[in-house]
Design a protein around this motif. Structure first.
Motif, PDB file in Angstrom:
ATOM      1  N   ILE B 334       0.948  -1.319   0.130  1.00 44.54           N
ATOM      2  CA  ILE B 334       0.094   0.315  -0.255  1.00 44.54           C
ATOM      3  C   ILE B 334       0.805   1.046  -0.426  1.00 44.54           C
ATOM      4  O   ILE B 334       1.254   2.252  -0.826  1.00 44.54           O
ATOM      5  CB  ILE B 334      -0.611  -0.052   1.298  1.00 44.54           C
ATOM      6  N   GLN B 338       0.860   3.305  -2.779  1.00 45.01           N
ATOM      7  CA  GLN B 338       0.056   4.316  -3.073  1.00 45.01           C
ATOM      8  C   GLN B 338      -1.430   4.089  -3.292  1.00 45.01           C
ATOM      9  O   GLN B 338      -2.211   5.249  -3.982  1.00 45.01           O
ATOM     10  CB  GLN B 338       0.175   5.658  -3.064  1.00 45.01           C
ATOM     11  N   ARG B 339      -2.145   3.053  -3.304  1.00 40.82           N
ATOM     12  CA  ARG B 339      -3.035   2.182  -3.347  1.00 40.82           C
ATOM     13  C   ARG B 339      -3.824   1.678  -2.690  1.00 40.82           C
ATOM     14  O   ARG B 339      -2.736   0.660  -2.011  1.00 40.82           O
ATOM     15  CB  ARG B 339      -3.346   2.717  -5.339  1.00 40.82           C
ATOM     16  N   PRO B 340      -4.843   1.440  -2.499  1.00 39.87           N
ATOM     17  CA  PRO B 340      -5.143   0.499  -1.732  1.00 39.87           C
ATOM     18  C   PRO B 340      -4.788  -0.817  -2.165  1.00 39.87           C
ATOM     19  O   PRO B 340      -4.596  -0.692  -3.270  1.00 39.87           O
ATOM     20  CB  PRO B 340      -6.533   0.400  -2.175  1.00 39.87           C
ATOM     21  N   PRO B 341      -4.702  -2.259  -1.203  1.00 40.55           N
ATOM     22  CA  PRO B 341      -4.259  -3.749  -1.609  1.00 40.55           C
ATOM     23  C   PRO B 341      -4.634  -4.287  -2.572  1.00 40.55           C
ATOM     24  O   PRO B 341      -3.564  -5.076  -3.488  1.00 40.55           O
ATOM     25  CB  PRO B 341      -4.454  -3.852   0.653  1.00 40.55           C
ATOM     26  N   ASN B 406      -9.809   4.847  -5.831  1.00 41.19           N
ATOM     27  CA  ASN B 406     -10.040   4.712  -4.314  1.00 41.19           C
ATOM     28  C   ASN B 406     -11.191   3.834  -3.591  1.00 41.19           C
ATOM     29  O   ASN B 406     -11.084   2.333  -2.584  1.00 41.19           O
ATOM     30  CB  ASN B 406      -8.766   5.427  -3.288  1.00 41.19           C
ATOM     31  N   PHE B 407     -12.273   5.015  -3.353  1.00 36.31           N
ATOM     32  CA  PHE B 407     -13.407   4.675  -2.744  1.00 36.31           C
ATOM     33  C   PHE B 407     -13.628   2.808  -3.586  1.00 36.31           C
ATOM     34  O   PHE B 407     -14.007   2.522  -2.113  1.00 36.31           O
ATOM     35  CB  PHE B 407     -14.006   5.637  -2.687  1.00 36.31           C
ATOM     36  N   ALA B 410     -11.234   0.295  -2.530  1.00 34.80           N
ATOM     37  CA  ALA B 410     -11.445  -0.136  -0.835  1.00 34.80           C
ATOM     38  C   ALA B 410     -12.221  -0.423  -0.428  1.00 34.80           C
ATOM     39  O   ALA B 410     -12.705  -1.221   0.836  1.00 34.80           O
ATOM     40  CB  ALA B 410     -10.447   1.284   0.435  1.00 34.80           C
ATOM     41  N   LEU B 414     -12.281  -5.654  -1.318  1.00 39.44           N
ATOM     42  CA  LEU B 414     -12.225  -6.030  -0.059  1.00 39.44           C
ATOM     43  C   LEU B 414     -13.159  -7.088  -0.006  1.00 39.44           C
ATOM     44  O   LEU B 414     -12.510  -7.610   0.556  1.00 39.44           O
ATOM     45  CB  LEU B 414     -11.561  -4.803   0.730  1.00 39.44           C
TER      46      LEU B 414
END
Lengths: 199, 578
Positions: B334, B338-341, B406-407, B410, B414
């Motif tokens: 991450i 610099q981003r969600p996994p 990103n939203f 995430a 996930l």
């Protein structure tokens, strides 16, 4: 069931936390990015004549009339440094525009046209033609044409190979813009110069 | 007595864990050296010798590996870029820096060493073809390069035109001098053409490009991105090439430092991310996690053979260690990216393995080794199988544009991958249930507990997959303008939800007997395999970022094997219950 809800809550919290940590700002992303774009545009407008490529290295050259010129002697003037050659058709096409600019901004701008020609006669023939067609501009002392021997300035200092290229500086000789190729018009040039003069 | 035994077991497990850690760390240091501590000195890493003079000097300094390169849409350290190039060309990542050095600084030798491999990948060989010395003499000047002659091209072309005008197109009529001139013109033209599209090795700081980042050396010429600063940096690379070719390590180190400092200052980035990426790829946490999960399985096996608490705690601590290592791995990714996994198939496997290991540790509380074994086995199997599922090794890649929100990443991704993890756990617990139900020495109480756990897990799976699928619809609506498009990936997610809904309702209404419910829960491995990987084989639909191929037979084999195993376990348990 409580455990299930707890696990789900942990996931949602993790996702939300990650979102905010990474700066996406959830559903407000669009609004936020619009704000950022707006402020960036404003900042860009304000800094449009700020040095974008650093200070131009000082250099000296011999103009076609034999005068020795050093760019430090031209401090206080906006420099338009044009890299060109008579064997380069776009350069030839663009040259009158540069002369027009020099004439229009004769108090503020100095045009330095550095030729990569390897034949003196071709260069002199072209300059003669320009003198005949644009006598006013060519007579001005803010038009400096020189042959860049071995392209020592063009390649050696400015790393320029794709003729024509035109570097524009502010009055302190910070490089603020560069036109790559001849695909620009008078409005583009005026816009850059207006920003430099405004600041 | 019990406490003493516990403390001794804990010490034993901790000692074992420490030994594994030290061994892994020692092997890593032996290969790479400490990035932070050795930035000014040649590393004690794998030797990379100056190719021209066989001088035993290394050119893989740690600082060199950290030089920023713009590749695949993000800034990465040169060491990471080198591994990508080596894998693309040679199919492995060993001694990648030496390989890259030879390719860019001594391309003729590299092409001779690997003619077949480079015939399809010549771009990297020409990265610096404008600054490397040409084996010609021009006007009594030796060691000339393309950049020095570039300015002369119009003049040389003019002279060649004159020769052809005077003596025609037949080279037999030319003097030796004229032949040399024509040959030079031809070679310069070839070099120009070969560099025309070369934008691979983006390491030169540029100011005029829109993003003001890094450009490939040929882009300075072809795209007009040159500037005084770019020239200075190009000259530094020319000196670096010179140092490499002459085995001059002092000159090499000086230039590496200057190039690194210039690039970092230009980009305005923290070197920490670059250092961590190098640390990440060299440490290979993936292997650590597999080792720890393997150790946990080993301890569980030992505990089954000899019921000693020490083995049990060893298994628990190893599984916990694996979960922590996976958590650290995902956290590091991450930070680096610099981003969600969970943005790639590889990352989804890491994430699911983490959840499985964590769930194993949690389930240990109620199901002891059965719970722990279920989670650990699921995580271990996934990680061991992953290299066979993924054709390319992980390159810490950037995301497709559509995923770069990103939203939704995430939340939707996930939740849905967490659903996959829970489905796998449900299925494995159901396998375990069927196995014990068919055993001769089964405990009814244990069976009921395990059965309840399977049911609970299946409910959580349903919740996560259903919510994840709905969130996916919302994401699709925002990204693609429609909520549902019957895309294979969407259908796969729906398939899991429908399967779970079916078996839950069957159980609640009593239409499915407990044993059948467990068997159908066990089939979730097949459903998840098809939804997670199978639909990617179809190479159709909008989820193109996940397409894979070459695993069709493996997947078919897995599904068949699972069907046979589940059927056998079910029949055995059914007969035993009669």
């Amino acid at each position: 069931m409580k455990l299930n809800l707890l696990i789900f809550a942990v996931f949602v919290a993790f996702g939300m936390g990650l979102t905010y940590w990474l700066g996406a700002g959830g559903v407000k992303t669009v609004e936020k990015s619009a704000q950022i774009e707006k402020s960036l545009a404003a900042q860009q407008q304000a800094n449009s004549s700020a040095p974008q490529a650093g200070q131009m290295p000082a250099f000296s050259f011999t103009a076609l009339d034999g005068a020795q010129i050093h760019t430090n002697d031209l401090k206080g003037k906006i420099l338009i440094v044009n890299f060109w050659a008579t064997w380069c058709p776009p350069c030839v096409k663009e040259f009158p525009l540069l002369l027009e600019t020099a004439k229009a901004y004769d108090r503020d701008v100095v045009l330095i046209a550095l030729s990569s020609d390897f034949k003196d006669d071709a260069l002199m023939r072209f300059v003669g033609k320009m003198r005949a067609e644009y006598p006013d501009a060519m007579r001005g002392d803010n038009v400096l044409i020189a042959k860049d021997e071995n392209q020592a300035i063009t390649n050696g200092i400015f790393n320029t190979f794709k003729l024509p290229e035109t570097v524009i500086t502010d009055q302190n000789h910070n490089m603020v813009n560069k036109f790559i190729g001849a695909d620009w018009d008078m409005d583009d040039m005026k816009s850059v110069l207006a920003q430099v003069l405004h600041n | 007595m019990k406490t003493r035994l516990f403390v001794r077991s804990l010490n034993f497990a901790a000692l074992l864990f420490l030994i594994v850690l030290v061994m892994c760390q020692a092997s890593v240091f032996a290969q790479t050296g400490d990035v932070a501590a050795m930035t000014d000195h040649p590393s004690n890493g794998a030797a990379d010798h100056g190719a021209l003079n066989n001088v035993q000097i290394r050119f893989d300094d740690d600082l060199y590996k950290l030089i920023p390169v713009l590749h695949e849409g993000r800034i990465k350290p040169l060491g990471s870029f080198a591994r990508h190039i080596k894998h693309n060309i040679m199919g492995d990542q060993d001694d990648a820096i030496s390989f890259l050095n030879k390719a860019i600084f001594n391309p003729a030798q590299a092409a001779m060493d690997h003619p077949d491999e480079f015939s399809e990948n010549a771009q990297v060989l020409r990265s610096f073809s404008m600054i490397l010395p040409l084996s010609i003499t021009y006007n009594d000047q030796e060691n000339v390069n393309f950049l020095m002659l570039k300015a002369k091209i119009p003049e040389i072309e003019e002279e060649i035109r004159q020769i052809i005008k005077d003596k025609g197109g037949n080279p037999e009529n030319y003097s030796e001098e004229e032949l040399k001139k024509v040959g030079l013109g031809y070679n310069l033209q070839k070099i120009t053409q070969s560099g025309a599209q070369n934008a691979l090795f983006k390491v030169i700081p540029v100011e005029w490009a829109e993003n003001k980042k890094l450009a490939a050396p040929w882009q300075l010429i072809n795209d007009g991105l040159g500037s005084p600063k770019a020239r200075e940096n190009l000259d530094l690379w020319a000196d670096l090439a010179n140092a490499y070719r002459h085995g001059d390590h002092d000159l090499w180190a000086q230039n590496v430092r200057k190039i690194y400092d210039n690039s970092i200052a230009h980009l305005g980035i923290s070197p920490l991310r670059l250092q961590l990426e190098i640390r990440y790829i060299e440490t290979n946490p993936y292997l650590w996690v597999i080792l720890l999960l393997g150790a946990s399985l080993f301890f569980m096996g030992a505990a089954r053979l000899r019921p000693w608490r020490g083995f049990e705690y060893g298994a628990l601590i190893s599984a916990g260690g694996a979960a922590l290592a996976l958590l650290a791995t995902i956290g590091l990714r991450i930070f680096i990216l610099q981003r969600p996994p969970v943005g790639t198939l590889y990352e989804s496997i890491l994430f699911v393995a983490l959840l499985c290991a964590l769930a194993g540790v949690v389930l240990y509380r109620s199901l002891r080794l059965k719970g722990l074994g279920t989670g650990v086995f699921a995580g271990f199997s996934l990680l061991v199988l992953a290299p066979n599922i993924l054709q390319n090794p992980d390159s810490l890649g950037v995301l497709s544009a559509v995923l770069n929100t990103n939203f939704w990443l995430a939340t939707h991704v996930l939740v849905i991958t967490a659903g996959y993890a829970l489905c796998i756990l449900t299925a494995l617990a159901a396998h375990l249930y069927l196995y014990h139900a068919g055993g001769k020495t089964r405990s009814i109480a244990d069976q009921l507990t395990l059965g309840d756990k399977v049911y609970n897990l299946s409910l959580i799976s349903l919740l996560l997959t259903a919510v994840g699928t709905i969130l996916g619809g919302i994401w699709a609506d925002q990204s693609w303008g429609r909520f549902w498009g019957w895309d294979p990936k969407e259908n796969g997610a729906l398939l899991i939800v429908l399967w779970l809904v079916w078996i839950e309702h069957g159980r609640i209404t009593g239409k499915l007997k407990p044993l059948m419910f467990q068997a159908l829960s066990a089939c979730l491995t097949i459903i998840v395999a098809l939804a997670w990987f199978g639909v990617n084989l179809l190479s159709t639909g909008l989820h193109s970022y996940g397409f894979i191929d070459g695993i069709a037979y493996g997947l078919a084999g897995f599904c068949t094997l699972q069907l046979i195993v589940i059927a056998a376990l079910y029949i055995r348990a059914y007969r035993s219950n009669q």
